[in-house]
Write a protein that holds these residues in place. Structure first.
Motif, short mmCIF file in Angstrom:
data_model
loop_
_atom_site.label_atom_id
_atom_site.label_comp_id
_atom_site.label_asym_id
_atom_site.label_seq_id
_atom_site.Cartn_x
_atom_site.Cartn_y
_atom_site.Cartn_z
N PRO A 9 -1.57 4.63 7.04
CA PRO A 9 -2.25 5.85 7.48
C PRO A 9 -1.32 7.05 7.42
O PRO A 9 -0.10 6.93 7.48
CB PRO A 9 -2.68 5.55 8.92
N VAL A 10 -1.91 8.23 7.29
CA VAL A 10 -1.14 9.46 7.20
C VAL A 10 -0.43 9.70 8.53
O VAL A 10 -1.01 9.52 9.60
CB VAL A 10 -2.09 10.63 6.87
N PRO A 11 0.84 10.13 8.51
CA PRO A 11 1.57 10.37 9.75
C PRO A 11 0.92 11.49 10.58
O PRO A 11 0.24 12.36 10.05
CB PRO A 11 2.97 10.79 9.30
N GLN A 12 1.21 11.47 11.86
CA GLN A 12 0.63 12.46 12.77
C GLN A 12 1.14 13.87 12.46
O GLN A 12 0.47 14.85 12.71
CB GLN A 12 0.95 12.08 14.21
N TRP A 57 -9.40 1.92 -3.72
CA TRP A 57 -8.97 0.63 -3.17
C TRP A 57 -7.56 0.73 -2.61
O TRP A 57 -7.28 0.24 -1.51
CB TRP A 57 -9.05 -0.44 -4.25
N ALA A 58 -6.65 1.37 -3.37
CA ALA A 58 -5.27 1.51 -2.91
C ALA A 58 -5.20 2.38 -1.66
O ALA A 58 -4.43 2.11 -0.74
CB ALA A 58 -4.40 2.09 -4.01
#
Length: 167
Positions: free
Chosen positions: A126-129, A118-119
């Motif tokens: 979102p994960v960085p590029q 859920w977290a």
């Protein structure tokens, strides 16, 4: 007795449990000197008897003072059960409690996993590029080109003449 001493006596009786044992006979020291009944394999000597004395038990106790050969097996069992709740084999018998313990542990692990999911979906950004494999390779190449940590770091393990890692 002075009126100022009465509360102190009541406190002592309450601490040692003497006021809560009813008409059961105190037969020993027990665990830590407390007058309570506990079935334990480690310390098989409760301070009080398990059951209160009934007329049947009192008659058996009088009979017990004589020759034990005159007692039947049922009489001995009744005397034992009046003093103790369980036998050693009953205390050692498996209870099946491990099933609920394992079940609760698995339940808590599942709950924790669902909280993580859920977290991950709703809380974390979102994960960085820069975490992609292509960007990480470009960053590594840039560090080698700039000769970062040339003495004992990453660049010291790169062969600049053949453009590959040293063996």
């Amino acid at each position: 007795m002075k009126p100022s001493q009465i509360p102190l006596i009541q406190q002592v009786a309450g601490v040692h449990g003497r006021s809560k044992i009813g008409s059961r006979e105190v037969v020993g020291f027990g665990v830590n000197g407390e007058a309570n009944y506990v079935d334990r394999i480690v310390s098989p000597f409760p301070a009080i008897r398990f059951k209160e004395d009934t007329p049947d038990i009192q008659a058996l106790r009088e009979k017990e003072k004589g020759d034990w050969k005159k007692l039947t097996i049922e009489d001995k069992k009744a005397l034992y059960r009046a003093s103790f709740c369980q036998t050693f084999s009953e205390m050692r018998a498996p209870t099946g409690r491990w099933k609920s313990t394992i079940g609760c542990a698995i339940g808590f692990m599942t709950l924790g996993w669902w909280m993580y999911v859920w977290a991950k979906v709703y809380v974390y950004p979102p994960v960085p590029q820069s975490f992609s494999e292509e960007n990480r390779q470009a960053q590594l190449q840039r560090m080698i080109d700039l000769r970062i940590d040339q003495v004992d770091g990453l660049s010291s393990k790169w062969d600049y003449e053949n453009n590959r890692w040293k063996k």
